[in-house]
Design an enzyme around this catalytic site. Structure first.
Site, PDB file in Angstrom:
ATOM      1  N   ARG A  59      63.402  42.245  -1.600  1.00 25.31           N
ATOM      2  CA  ARG A  59      63.668  40.887  -1.143  1.00 25.31           C
ATOM      3  C   ARG A  59      64.921  40.604   0.408  1.00 25.31           C
ATOM      4  O   ARG A  59      65.306  41.276   0.557  1.00 25.31           O
ATOM      5  CB  ARG A  59      64.841  39.873  -2.778  1.00 25.31           C
ATOM      6  CG  ARG A  59      65.753  41.224  -3.136  1.00 25.31           C
ATOM      7  CD  ARG A  59      66.528  41.086  -3.168  1.00 25.31           C
ATOM      8  NE  ARG A  59      67.498  40.667  -2.468  1.00 25.31           N
ATOM      9  CZ  ARG A  59      68.924  40.739  -1.272  1.00 25.31           C
ATOM     10  NH1 ARG A  59      68.582  41.634  -0.531  1.00 25.31           N
ATOM     11  NH2 ARG A  59      69.229  39.559  -0.936  1.00 25.31           N
ATOM     12  N   GLY A  60      65.121  39.266   0.218  1.00 26.57           N
ATOM     13  CA  GLY A  60      65.801  38.962   1.891  1.00 26.57           C
ATOM     14  C   GLY A  60      65.295  38.407   2.626  1.00 26.57           C
ATOM     15  O   GLY A  60      64.394  39.107   3.172  1.00 26.57           O
ATOM     16  N   ALA A  61      65.033  37.290   3.186  1.00 22.55           N
ATOM     17  CA  ALA A  61      63.677  37.342   4.729  1.00 22.55           C
ATOM     18  C   ALA A  61      63.411  37.657   4.995  1.00 22.55           C
ATOM     19  O   ALA A  61      62.229  38.314   5.412  1.00 22.55           O
ATOM     20  CB  ALA A  61      64.667  35.398   5.164  1.00 22.55           C
ATOM     21  N   ARG A 102      56.512  33.838  -2.357  1.00 26.90           N
ATOM     22  CA  ARG A 102      58.016  32.965  -1.971  1.00 26.90           C
ATOM     23  C   ARG A 102      58.048  32.159  -1.342  1.00 26.90           C
ATOM     24  O   ARG A 102      57.419  32.806  -0.125  1.00 26.90           O
ATOM     25  CB  ARG A 102      58.617  34.060  -2.028  1.00 26.90           C
ATOM     26  CG  ARG A 102      59.059  35.179  -2.996  1.00 26.90           C
ATOM     27  CD  ARG A 102      59.956  35.645  -3.057  1.00 26.90           C
ATOM     28  NE  ARG A 102      61.379  35.583  -3.538  1.00 26.90           N
ATOM     29  CZ  ARG A 102      62.785  35.233  -3.671  1.00 26.90           C
ATOM     30  NH1 ARG A 102      63.036  36.615  -3.099  1.00 26.90           N
ATOM     31  NH2 ARG A 102      63.622  34.723  -3.743  1.00 26.90           N
ATOM     32  N   GLN A 213      73.135  39.050  -7.237  1.00 21.83           N
ATOM     33  CA  GLN A 213      73.059  39.732  -5.279  1.00 21.83           C
ATOM     34  C   GLN A 213      73.785  40.263  -4.856  1.00 21.83           C
ATOM     35  O   GLN A 213      74.444  41.330  -4.277  1.00 21.83           O
ATOM     36  CB  GLN A 213      71.685  38.991  -4.296  1.00 21.83           C
ATOM     37  CG  GLN A 213      70.325  38.692  -5.019  1.00 21.83           C
ATOM     38  CD  GLN A 213      69.857  38.027  -5.344  1.00 21.83           C
ATOM     39  OE1 GLN A 213      70.563  37.126  -5.577  1.00 21.83           O
ATOM     40  NE2 GLN A 213      68.720  37.071  -5.074  1.00 21.83           N
ATOM     41  N   ASP A 254      67.593  31.334   4.633  1.00 18.63           N
ATOM     42  CA  ASP A 254      65.877  31.923   4.419  1.00 18.63           C
ATOM     43  C   ASP A 254      65.128  30.695   5.282  1.00 18.63           C
ATOM     44  O   ASP A 254      64.702  31.090   5.893  1.00 18.63           O
ATOM     45  CB  ASP A 254      65.637  31.909   3.875  1.00 18.63           C
ATOM     46  CG  ASP A 254      66.025  32.662   1.862  1.00 18.63           C
ATOM     47  OD1 ASP A 254      66.994  33.024   1.757  1.00 18.63           O
ATOM     48  OD2 ASP A 254      65.034  33.508   1.956  1.00 18.63           O
ATOM     49  N   ASN A 264      69.882  28.208   1.891  1.00 16.97           N
ATOM     50  CA  ASN A 264      69.658  29.844   1.344  1.00 16.97           C
ATOM     51  C   ASN A 264      70.469  30.319   0.145  1.00 16.97           C
ATOM     52  O   ASN A 264      69.812  28.597  -0.468  1.00 16.97           O
ATOM     53  CB  ASN A 264      71.330  30.304   2.250  1.00 16.97           C
ATOM     54  CG  ASN A 264      71.400  31.918   2.158  1.00 16.97           C
ATOM     55  OD1 ASN A 264      70.311  32.387   2.498  1.00 16.97           O
ATOM     56  ND2 ASN A 264      72.765  31.810   2.255  1.00 16.97           N
ATOM     57  N   LYS A 265      70.226  31.092  -0.466  1.00 24.09           N
ATOM     58  CA  LYS A 265      70.976  31.354  -1.700  1.00 24.09           C
ATOM     59  C   LYS A 265      71.254  29.863  -2.659  1.00 24.09           C
ATOM     60  O   LYS A 265      72.803  29.877  -1.897  1.00 24.09           O
ATOM     61  CB  LYS A 265      71.272  32.609  -2.064  1.00 24.09           C
ATOM     62  CG  LYS A 265      71.604  32.870  -3.467  1.00 24.09           C
ATOM     63  CD  LYS A 265      70.323  33.209  -4.051  1.00 24.09           C
ATOM     64  CE  LYS A 265      69.206  33.488  -3.459  1.00 24.09           C
ATOM     65  NZ  LYS A 265      68.345  33.274  -4.434  1.00 24.09           N
TER      66      LYS A 265
HETATM   67  O1  MRU Z   1      66.597  35.766  -3.358  1.00 25.99           O
HETATM   68  P1  MRU Z   1      66.706  36.350  -2.242  1.00 25.99           P
HETATM   69  O2  MRU Z   1      67.689  37.418  -3.121  1.00 25.99           O
HETATM   70  O3  MRU Z   1      65.363  36.682  -1.096  1.00 25.99           O
HETATM   71  O4  MRU Z   1      68.107  35.803  -1.873  1.00 25.99           O
HETATM   72  C1  MRU Z   1      68.122  36.315  -0.114  1.00 25.99           C
HETATM   73  C2  MRU Z   1      69.110  35.367   0.265  1.00 25.99           C
HETATM   74  O5  MRU Z   1      69.313  34.148  -0.478  1.00 25.99           O
HETATM   75  C3  MRU Z   1      69.946  35.931   1.727  1.00 25.99           C
HETATM   76  O6  MRU Z   1      70.407  35.235   1.707  1.00 25.99           O
HETATM   77  C4  MRU Z   1      68.601  35.682   2.941  1.00 25.99           C
HETATM   78  O7  MRU Z   1      67.438  35.647   2.497  1.00 25.99           O
HETATM   79  C5  MRU Z   1      69.353  35.967   4.344  1.00 25.99           C
HETATM   80  S1  MRU Z   1      69.142  38.217   4.656  1.00 25.99           S
HETATM   81  C6  MRU Z   1      69.871  38.518   5.796  1.00 25.99           C
END
Ligand code: MRU
Length: 370
Positions: A59-61, A102, A213, A254, A264-265
């Site tokens: 996970r993470g963009a 996603r 996270q 994201d 973002n999250k």
């Molecule tokens: O749902 P996730 O864990 O994929 O969400 C991740 C985030 O929101 C991060 O802040 C974002 O993807 C940037 S990662 C460098």
């Protein structure tokens, strides 16, 4: 800057590999099990990669984008294909499948487009004479996506470190660290570069319900890498900001739109509004591949996940219910922060200051601001 980029690249020794391409398969650290267990998934099929992204083993963009790029390379390897036309068809199907995993992370769509266009060009210009050539070209292209991300993060780190003073405490959100990118992370890049340069900074990580996270991943990776970190409940963010227990906030993204809206999250918006109210600088760190200059805020899909993520908490023994199993739940996992709450955006091309709507287009289309 170039000398430092090369120096940091050469000295980078990750404790844990997050994503590793092994030619015939993709090795992925299963982040669902962290911090309690280090286990890898070995993926040989597009379906396997799609499941890993959808179920958040990765996970993470940026990490989602890199993983999807390798998924495209697997599309022409996972079964025998008769010729280049069939290979392009397999890639179209894989692209569609991976794009459905996603919806919010722009890096996913950016990487899929890049991989498909690379394949199309290689077939059209004769560079790929057969399926094996195409598979090699796509493997190398995915490696390039990964390597370019790593280099971008070093540059983000070098720009971002200029915003830090020794002793600073940085508030973040979720995990925008090495686990989210396979390298230095985005929000964490300035922190890791500060460490490399001997500048002492520490981090406050909100736990980031419902998937935790912050508590599970950010706390784990920062501690592994020798950065001091404190976890707080998400509900403590207001107190921490209002009492100036943090000097600044740095979060990842994201998707960032042309007007500066940052997806973002979930919880990022709360942090940004509070930081604005109490005069704490609020920065976003993201590579160019996270920018979406096409869509308007209302057109971006905010992912909603399984209600059980809210009804339960993750523990070492699996998920435990903290409310009724059938209670109605709303579980959006991203939010949209309007540009007025953002002090600046740290990118690999430089720092984008206000007015974001004008300066985003200017920096992303212009030469590097070193
Ligand atoms: O749902 P996730 O864990 O994929 O969400 C991740 C985030 O929101 C991060 O802040 C974002 O993807 C940037 S990662 C460098």
């Amino acid at each position: 800057m170039e000398r430092l980029v090369a120096e940091i690249k050469a000295s980078y020794r990750p404790k844990l590999k997050v994503i590793e391409w092994r030619g015939d398969r993709l090795s992925l650290l299963d982040q669902r099990l962290l911090p309690f267990e280090v286990r890898y998934l070995e993926l040989k099929t597009v379906d396997g990669v799609a499941d890993a992204i959808r179920n958040m083993a990765v996970r993470g963009a940026p990490a989602i984008g890199i993983t999807a790029a390798y998924g495209m390379a697997l599309a022409v390897k996972e079964r025998p294909l008769e010729g280049l036309e069939q290979a392009l068809e397999a890639l179209r199907i894989a692209k569609e499948k991976l794009a459905k995993t996603r919806p919010t992370a722009q890096n996913l769509f950016w990487a899929l487009d890049r991989m498909y266009k690379r394949a199309e060009a290689a077939v059209q210009n004769g560079e790929a004479k057969n399926v094996k050539d195409l598979a090699d070209i796509l493997g190398s292209e995915a490696n390039k996506v990964f390597d370019e991300e790593f280099e971008s993060e070093i540059r983000m780190g070098l720009y971002g470190v200029q915003l830090l003073q020794p002793g600073d405490v940085v508030l973040t959100q979720c995990n925008a660290g090495s686990l989210a990118t396979g390298a230095l992370g985005t929000a964490t890049a300035p922190i890791y570069v500060a460490k490399h340069l001997g500048i002492d900074v520490s981090v406050i990580a909100p736990e980031t319900r419902p998937w935790q996270q912050g508590a599970r991943l950010t706390a784990f990776e920062l501690r592994e890498n020798g950065v001091k970190v404190k976890v707080i409940a998400d509900t403590a963010v207001g107190l921490v900001i209002s009492r100036r227990m943090v000097n600044l906030a740095i979060v990842g993204a994201d998707r960032i739109l042309a007007d500066g809206t940052v997806f973002n999250k979930i919880g990022t918006l709360n942090e940004a509004v509070l930081a604005h109210e109490f005069g704490v600088p609020f920065y976003v760190a993201a590579p160019a591949s996270t920018f979406d200059l096409v869509h308007r805020p209302e057109e971006v899909k905010i992912e909603e996940r399984n209600p059980d993520e809210v009804r339960t908490v993750r523990t070492v023994n699996g998920n435990v219910y903290i409310t009724m199993r059938d209670i109605d739940v709303y579980n959006p996992v991203f939010d949209a922060t309007p540009p007025k709450y953002i002090t600046a955006i740290i990118t690999e091309k430089g720092i984008i200051t206000q007015p974001l709507d004008r300066n985003i287009r200017r920096l992303l289309s212009g030469p590097q601001n070193t």
